[in-house]
Design a protein around this motif. Structure first.
Motif, PDB file in Angstrom:
ATOM      1  N   GLU A  72       0.608  -1.160   0.019  1.00 25.55           N
ATOM      2  CA  GLU A  72       0.261  -0.245  -0.037  1.00 25.55           C
ATOM      3  C   GLU A  72       0.692   1.134  -0.042  1.00 25.55           C
ATOM      4  O   GLU A  72       0.557   2.396  -0.407  1.00 25.55           O
ATOM      5  N   GLY A  73       2.136   1.283   0.645  1.00 25.53           N
ATOM      6  CA  GLY A  73       2.853   2.307   0.694  1.00 25.53           C
ATOM      7  C   GLY A  73       3.458   2.691  -0.719  1.00 25.53           C
ATOM      8  O   GLY A  73       4.141   3.773  -0.812  1.00 25.53           O
ATOM      9  N   THR A  74       3.481   1.915  -1.633  1.00 31.87           N
ATOM     10  CA  THR A  74       3.786   2.249  -3.029  1.00 31.87           C
ATOM     11  C   THR A  74       2.693   3.297  -3.619  1.00 31.87           C
ATOM     12  O   THR A  74       3.063   3.705  -4.933  1.00 31.87           O
ATOM     13  N   GLY A  75       1.449   3.162  -3.389  1.00 34.41           N
ATOM     14  CA  GLY A  75       0.391   3.593  -3.975  1.00 34.41           C
ATOM     15  C   GLY A  75      -0.055   2.730  -5.197  1.00 34.41           C
ATOM     16  O   GLY A  75      -1.099   3.343  -5.866  1.00 34.41           O
ATOM     17  N   SER A  76       0.245   1.840  -5.345  1.00 32.97           N
ATOM     18  CA  SER A  76      -0.126   0.638  -6.432  1.00 32.97           C
ATOM     19  C   SER A  76      -0.941  -0.241  -5.992  1.00 32.97           C
ATOM     20  O   SER A  76      -0.921  -0.897  -4.792  1.00 32.97           O
ATOM     21  N   ASP A  84       1.950   7.684  -6.842  1.00 30.96           N
ATOM     22  CA  ASP A  84       2.984   7.289  -6.235  1.00 30.96           C
ATOM     23  C   ASP A  84       3.342   7.869  -4.928  1.00 30.96           C
ATOM     24  O   ASP A  84       3.421   8.994  -4.831  1.00 30.96           O
ATOM     25  N   GLN A  85       3.537   7.043  -4.086  1.00 35.15           N
ATOM     26  CA  GLN A  85       3.568   7.469  -2.420  1.00 35.15           C
ATOM     27  C   GLN A  85       5.326   7.000  -2.198  1.00 35.15           C
ATOM     28  O   GLN A  85       5.731   7.237  -0.898  1.00 35.15           O
ATOM     29  N   GLY A 106      -3.722   8.164 -11.456  1.00 34.64           N
ATOM     30  CA  GLY A 106      -4.042   7.246 -10.440  1.00 34.64           C
ATOM     31  C   GLY A 106      -3.070   6.027 -10.427  1.00 34.64           C
ATOM     32  O   GLY A 106      -3.433   4.980  -9.600  1.00 34.64           O
ATOM     33  N   LEU A 107      -2.016   5.840 -10.803  1.00 36.34           N
ATOM     34  CA  LEU A 107      -1.168   4.875 -10.817  1.00 36.34           C
ATOM     35  C   LEU A 107       0.007   5.135  -9.819  1.00 36.34           C
ATOM     36  O   LEU A 107       0.125   6.267  -9.610  1.00 36.34           O
ATOM     37  N   GLY A 108       0.488   4.057  -9.234  1.00 33.29           N
ATOM     38  CA  GLY A 108       1.563   4.234  -8.136  1.00 33.29           C
ATOM     39  C   GLY A 108       2.813   4.093  -8.558  1.00 33.29           C
ATOM     40  O   GLY A 108       3.280   4.023  -9.905  1.00 33.29           O
ATOM     41  N   HIS A 109       3.642   3.725  -7.771  1.00 33.92           N
ATOM     42  CA  HIS A 109       5.107   3.510  -7.679  1.00 33.92           C
ATOM     43  C   HIS A 109       5.630   2.296  -8.652  1.00 33.92           C
ATOM     44  O   HIS A 109       6.384   2.586  -9.657  1.00 33.92           O
TER      45      HIS A 109
END
Length: 317
Positions: free
Chosen positions: A202-206, A260-261, A288-291
């Motif tokens: 969850e910390g990746t934002g993905s 991305d977080q 809306g996409l993460g790391h």
């Protein structure tokens, strides 16, 4: 003794295991996946009478070749020969014995190690795609004269030093943890809890599928892999890289997930401003996409890559 993932046990279930091989190079035993170019004359990278261009995919800290499991074959379908290694200390690639390559987990050390792998394969990549720290390795290779691709693509590239309080705390803490021999095993035991892995991802934002979660679960539960990731973070110094970006001579395309977080999306325009005009291949934002955008939506990253590649190397009619 360093514990590692067991290929005999995990290999049969590893994504694209039929494309895997082990290569001795630069004092390391590398796990490498290779994908032959597909598509013939219809592929975007095709050149009549020439060998297909080579694309090198470099994962980020704590990941592995599995990170490109959907991206690599899709890139091969566009006409590239694709190489996907596990970086030193990660997954199935080991570290040199004592007295070998000095600090292979540092940024310059990793760049030299990857060059050694490429030399053993007698190939020079025309395209390098790196996620997070993998993008930093790619640019370090270019700046040190170890590679001369036509294009580098940074997917949420970790290219600037951490600022403020995190920058003052993160690296010293990583060095301390990496120096404590029991930490990787302790982390691996803690990460066996499903909620811990869920929190890390969850910390990746993905948002990853079940297979992605399974594979990262294997990695974070392996003390050897954890030790490699911690050692990489402890040895990482991006200040020198950022200072040298103004002399980059290869076009850099930045693909940025807005969710991305891990690496702040605001870093991309800061990197762009440091580049000479000729090296600015642009910044593409993926909403809306993460790391791990290349895992969540590989087709979206491929579209951005394809457009940049064709601007640089238009195919003949």
């Amino acid at each position: 003794m360093r514990q590692t993932l067991d290929w005999a046990l995990e290999g049969p279930r590893w994504p694209h295991h039929e494309h895997s091989r082990f290569v001795e190079a630069a004092g390391l035993r590398w796990h490498l996946q290779s994908f032959a170019a597909q598509g013939g004359r219809t592929a975007m990278a095709a050149r009549p009478g020439r060998k297909p261009p080579v694309a090198l995919l470099l994962h980020g800290t704590g990941a592995s070749s599995h990170s490109w499991r959907a991206f690599a074959p899709a890139l091969a379908a566009l006409g590239f020969e694709v190489l996907v290694p596990d970086l030193p200390g990660h997954a199935f690639t080991g570290l040199p014995a004592a007295g070998g390559v000095a600090n292979p987990l540092s940024l310059p050390g990793m760049a030299r190690a990857v060059q050694g792998l490429l030399q053993s394969l007698a190939c020079a990549p025309a395209l390098i795609v790196g996620n997070s720290a993998g993008a930093a390795v790619a640019l370090r290779m270019v700046l040190d004269g170890l590679a001369a691709p036509r294009l580098v693509v940074a997917v949420n590239g970790a290219l600037l030093p951490w600022g403020g309080l995190p920058g003052q705390v993160f690296s010293p803490a990583a060095r301390l943890l990496a120096a404590l021999p029991g930490v990787p095993s302790l982390f691996a035991r803690v990460a066996a809890e499903p909620l811990v892995l869920a929190h890390l991802l969850e910390g990746t934002g993905s948002r990853l599928d079940a297979e992605g979660r399974r594979l990262y679960g294997l990695l974070v539960r392996d003390p050897g892999h954890v030790a490699g990731a911690l050692g990489m973070m402890a040895a990482w110094d991006l200040a020198g890289l950022s200072r040298e970006l103004p002399r980059l001579q290869v076009p850099l395309l930045q693909v940025v997930g807005t969710a991305d977080q891990t690496v702040p999306p605001r870093d991309a325009p800061r990197v762009e401003a440091l580049l000479p005009q000729a090296s600015r291949a642009g910044v593409v934002r993926l909403e809306g996409l993460g790391h791990l955008a290349h895992e969540e939506a590989p087709e979206a990253v491929l579209v951005a890559l394809r457009e940049a590649w064709l601007r640089l190397s238009p195919c003949p009619d």
